[in-house]
Design a protein around this motif. Structure first.
Motif, short mmCIF file in Angstrom:
data_model
loop_
_atom_site.label_atom_id
_atom_site.label_comp_id
_atom_site.label_asym_id
_atom_site.label_seq_id
_atom_site.Cartn_x
_atom_site.Cartn_y
_atom_site.Cartn_z
N ALA A 135 -49.12 26.03 -2.91
CA ALA A 135 -48.25 26.64 -3.91
C ALA A 135 -46.82 26.12 -3.84
N GLN A 140 -43.03 18.36 -11.37
CA GLN A 140 -42.42 19.15 -12.44
C GLN A 140 -42.93 18.72 -13.80
N TYR A 170 -52.21 19.92 -11.04
CA TYR A 170 -51.44 21.16 -10.96
C TYR A 170 -49.96 20.81 -10.86
N ARG A 172 -45.64 22.21 -11.72
CA ARG A 172 -44.75 23.36 -11.81
C ARG A 172 -44.10 23.37 -13.19
N THR A 173 -44.36 24.44 -13.92
CA THR A 173 -43.77 24.60 -15.25
C THR A 173 -42.77 25.75 -15.30
N ARG A 176 -39.49 28.17 -9.02
CA ARG A 176 -40.15 27.98 -7.73
C ARG A 176 -40.35 29.28 -6.99
N LYS A 179 -43.37 31.50 -5.55
CA LYS A 179 -43.94 30.15 -5.59
C LYS A 179 -45.35 30.10 -6.15
N HIS A 180 -46.08 31.22 -6.14
CA HIS A 180 -47.42 31.21 -6.71
C HIS A 180 -47.39 31.36 -8.23
N ILE A 183 -46.90 27.87 -12.06
CA ILE A 183 -47.77 26.71 -11.88
C ILE A 183 -48.73 26.63 -13.05
N SER A 184 -48.98 25.42 -13.53
CA SER A 184 -49.90 25.22 -14.65
C SER A 184 -50.84 24.06 -14.35
N ASP A 230 -48.06 28.70 -16.70
CA ASP A 230 -47.47 29.41 -15.55
C ASP A 230 -48.48 30.26 -14.77
N TRP A 233 -52.08 29.08 -10.77
CA TRP A 233 -52.57 29.50 -9.45
C TRP A 233 -53.83 30.34 -9.60
#
Length: 383
Positions: A135, A140, A170, A172-173, A176, A179-180, A183-184, A230, A233
């Motif tokens: 995670a 990005q 996977y 990060r959208t 942070r 942190k879980h 994520i997309s 988003d 996860w």
């Protein structure tokens, strides 16, 4: 719980075992590994058997198979090599994930291209400094409306460098923290401008290959977003238990084949006037190993049964993965001792098993991470 298999399941296992004998016996799998060769007949054969469509319902274009059927196939393929089993598992798991969470267009892509073996999927999750702590990923993806602009780097992407492959990546959208969140999951075409795939030299697992993936200003159409933005996860975790169960099947097959190979050698190799397998020190060690393999098999089948009943099996899946991977490593180590100089020769299949087994307790979730999960189920917070 019924410990027996149905006639259909027995037939499936026998068919898979014959497939290995005809298409990918261990000696041939070793050659493919040494040549870093991906044989087209392997994927085509699996597709022709209907194995890539097996877990999907008949209404979805599949055959309605369950976790136990999948683990039976993985176990037989593992007899060739664990990497051969991963040629199946590594495509199947992301395919199930995309089909479950994807749009109608994405589901049609899985049905028409992946289930038929014409296309493969790989997973881009780990990064150079984010392995077990997945995670914490940093790659990005900036939302630009009709597309995402992706920058970052992925590591240990198994099969990502093969032709006709899409990387389920996977990214990060969102923020942070937590942190879980943020994520997309995006489907990235490795032939896109700005994508560079580099093969990582590894000790084994050369059939599929392991890769670094560099992404610089890569344009990914918004239609390639899988599931809600988003909430990647949750998407990733949706099949984590099934993945552990099927992977354990691959370990079981490889461990059992390793034991069978050392048994055969111990019957034919004579020392001090008799077969070395008749010496109690080796006989007991191999008896203990068979007990360990059967124990791992029971753990895996229990987890598969729970999944088939729609019951949670986070703890049971972790136990199966832990036991299966550790047992494959133990089997290969004992095999080298039993086969001695013969095993040490790189001409032997046993040397191939030894190389391949080492990563079993690392990939797909380390043994330490599995123990963390088991401990947490016992009320012990380890981190």
């Amino acid at each position: 719980m019924d410990f027996g298999l149905t006639d259909e399941q027995e037939m499936l296992r026998a068919t898979a075992r014959q497939f290995v004998a005809d298409v990918c016996p261990p000696e041939r799998a070793k050659e493919w590994d040494e040549q870093s060769h991906v044989p087209p007949e392997l994927f085509k054969g699996m597709a022709d058997m209907g194995w890539f469509s097996l877990p999907f319902s008949e209404e979805e274009g599949g055959d309605g198979g369950g976790p136990l059927e999948l683990i039976l196939i993985a176990e037989e393929l593992g007899r060739a090599s664990f990497d051969v089993a991963m040629c199946y598992i590594g495509v199947l798991i992301p395919g199930i994930t995309v089909f479950r969470w994807g749009s109608e267009e994405q589901r049609a892509f899985i049905r028409d291209r992946v289930m038929t073996g014409r296309h493969r999927l790989a997973v881009g999750l780990s990064e150079p400094d984010t392995g077990s702590d997945a995670a914490a990923l940093r790659t990005q993806a900036v939302d630009r409306g009709d597309h995402f602009l992706v920058n970052g780097q992925k590591a240990w992407c198994t099969g990502g460098g093969l032709p006709d492959t899409t990387i389920a990546t996977y990214v990060r959208t969102g923020p942070r923290e937590p942190k879980h969140g943020g994520i997309s999951l995006l489907l990235v075409d490795p032939d896109s401008e700005g994508v560079e795939v580099r093969r990582t030299p590894t000790l084994a697992r050369h059939i599929l290959g392991t890769n670094e993936v560099f992404l610089k200003d890569v344009v990914v159409p918004r239609k390639n977003l899988v599931g809600p933005k988003d909430e990647g996860w949750k998407v990733m975790l949706s099949n984590i238990e099934l993945e552990k169960v099927i992977i354990t099947g691959g370990y079981l097959g490889a461990a059992q084949a390793t034991l069978d190979e050392m048994l055969e050698y111990s019957r034919n190799r004579h020392a001090f006037g008799r077969p070395i397998g008749s010496f109690q020190s080796l006989a007991h060690a191999m008896a203990d190993l068979q007990t360990e393999i059967d124990s791992a098999r029971l753990l895996a089948y229990r987890a598969a049964w729970l999944l088939a009943q729609g019951k949670p099996c986070t703890r049971e899946g972790s136990m199966a993965k832990l036991k299966g991977s550790e047992t494959y490593v133990a089997a290969a180590r004992l095999g080298m001792q039993v086969c001695a100089g013969h095993g040490f020769s790189t001409e032997s299949v046993m040397s191939f098993r030894y190389r391949e087994s080492i990563v079993a307790t690392i990939s797909g979730g380390t043994s330490q991470i599995q123990r963390n999960g088991i401990a947490r189920s016992m009320g012990l917070r380890t981190y």
